[in-house]
Design a protein around this motif. Sequence first.
Motif, PDB file in Angstrom:
ATOM      1  N   ALA A  16      -1.992   6.686   6.837  1.00 32.61           N
ATOM      2  CA  ALA A  16      -3.521   5.563   5.476  1.00 32.61           C
ATOM      3  C   ALA A  16      -3.384   4.762   5.259  1.00 32.61           C
ATOM      4  O   ALA A  16      -4.442   3.974   5.202  1.00 32.61           O
ATOM      5  N   ALA A  17      -2.305   3.924   4.944  1.00 32.18           N
ATOM      6  CA  ALA A  17      -1.882   2.940   4.972  1.00 32.18           C
ATOM      7  C   ALA A  17      -2.152   2.058   5.894  1.00 32.18           C
ATOM      8  O   ALA A  17      -2.706   0.398   6.195  1.00 32.18           O
ATOM      9  N   SER A  75       2.262   2.054  -3.430  1.00 28.18           N
ATOM     10  CA  SER A  75       1.138   2.747  -4.219  1.00 28.18           C
ATOM     11  C   SER A  75       1.110   4.087  -4.052  1.00 28.18           C
ATOM     12  O   SER A  75       0.760   5.079  -4.089  1.00 28.18           O
ATOM     13  N   VAL A 104      -5.735   1.224   6.412  1.00 34.82           N
ATOM     14  CA  VAL A 104      -6.269   0.150   5.372  1.00 34.82           C
ATOM     15  C   VAL A 104      -5.635  -1.568   6.283  1.00 34.82           C
ATOM     16  O   VAL A 104      -6.913  -1.830   6.206  1.00 34.82           O
ATOM     17  N   VAL A 111       0.716   6.182  -0.878  1.00 35.79           N
ATOM     18  CA  VAL A 111      -0.329   6.775  -0.157  1.00 35.79           C
ATOM     19  C   VAL A 111       0.608   6.394   1.196  1.00 35.79           C
ATOM     20  O   VAL A 111       1.624   5.918   1.855  1.00 35.79           O
ATOM     21  N   VAL A 126       0.860  -0.974  -0.133  1.00 32.62           N
ATOM     22  CA  VAL A 126      -0.183  -0.268   0.187  1.00 32.62           C
ATOM     23  C   VAL A 126       0.457   1.063   0.321  1.00 32.62           C
ATOM     24  O   VAL A 126       0.490   2.010  -0.600  1.00 32.62           O
ATOM     25  N   LEU A 127       1.957   1.349   0.756  1.00 37.41           N
ATOM     26  CA  LEU A 127       2.599   2.234   0.669  1.00 37.41           C
ATOM     27  C   LEU A 127       3.638   2.481  -0.713  1.00 37.41           C
ATOM     28  O   LEU A 127       3.639   4.108  -0.911  1.00 37.41           O
ATOM     29  N   TYR A 157      -5.158  -0.561  -4.282  1.00 39.80           N
ATOM     30  CA  TYR A 157      -4.260  -0.232  -4.250  1.00 39.80           C
ATOM     31  C   TYR A 157      -3.073  -0.418  -4.552  1.00 39.80           C
ATOM     32  O   TYR A 157      -1.956  -0.540  -4.820  1.00 39.80           O
TER      33      TYR A 157
END
Length: 166
Positions: free
Chosen positions: A75-76, A69, A79, A71, A66-67, A150
């Motif tokens: 926020a990650a 991508s 998620v 974000v 996720v990071l 993500y």
Amino acid sequence: MNHGAAPASLTRQAISATLHCLTGCAIGEVLGMVIGTALGWSNLATVVLSVVLAFFFGYSLTIRPVLKSGVALKAAIGVAFAADTLSITVMEIVDNGVMLVVPGAMEAGLANWLFWVSLAFALVVAFVLTVPVNRWLISRGKGHAVVHQYHGGHEAHAHEGHHDHH
């Protein structure tokens, strides 16, 4: 236009999400069991350490892609908590539950096959019971469905198109 493809792909996603979670859980679980057992800790202390490490590694494995991508970390983490808390919790309850109910598993020690067989069995049971949890979460647009947004070009999207209708 739903011709029976969704449930199969949903199950595939649930299995992939569960494997993902299981990898993190297994790393933490094994480390916790190994450290706790090696240090001669009580069952409770060993289980607590295993659970803490399982959550740590479980979340880490979710947060990393996720990071990547782009974000933000906060926020990650959000998620990851949304995606994994329930599945890691189920997995840890089952996993540690199995370790505690198998006679002698916790006392077996690291050199004993009973310890590793019990741990492997515990992880398999946890996996089997966590897949439906993840499948239910994904079907409701929660859990790893959130993470999949993500993943750039993740296999789940490659052959599925985006389902944005709620």
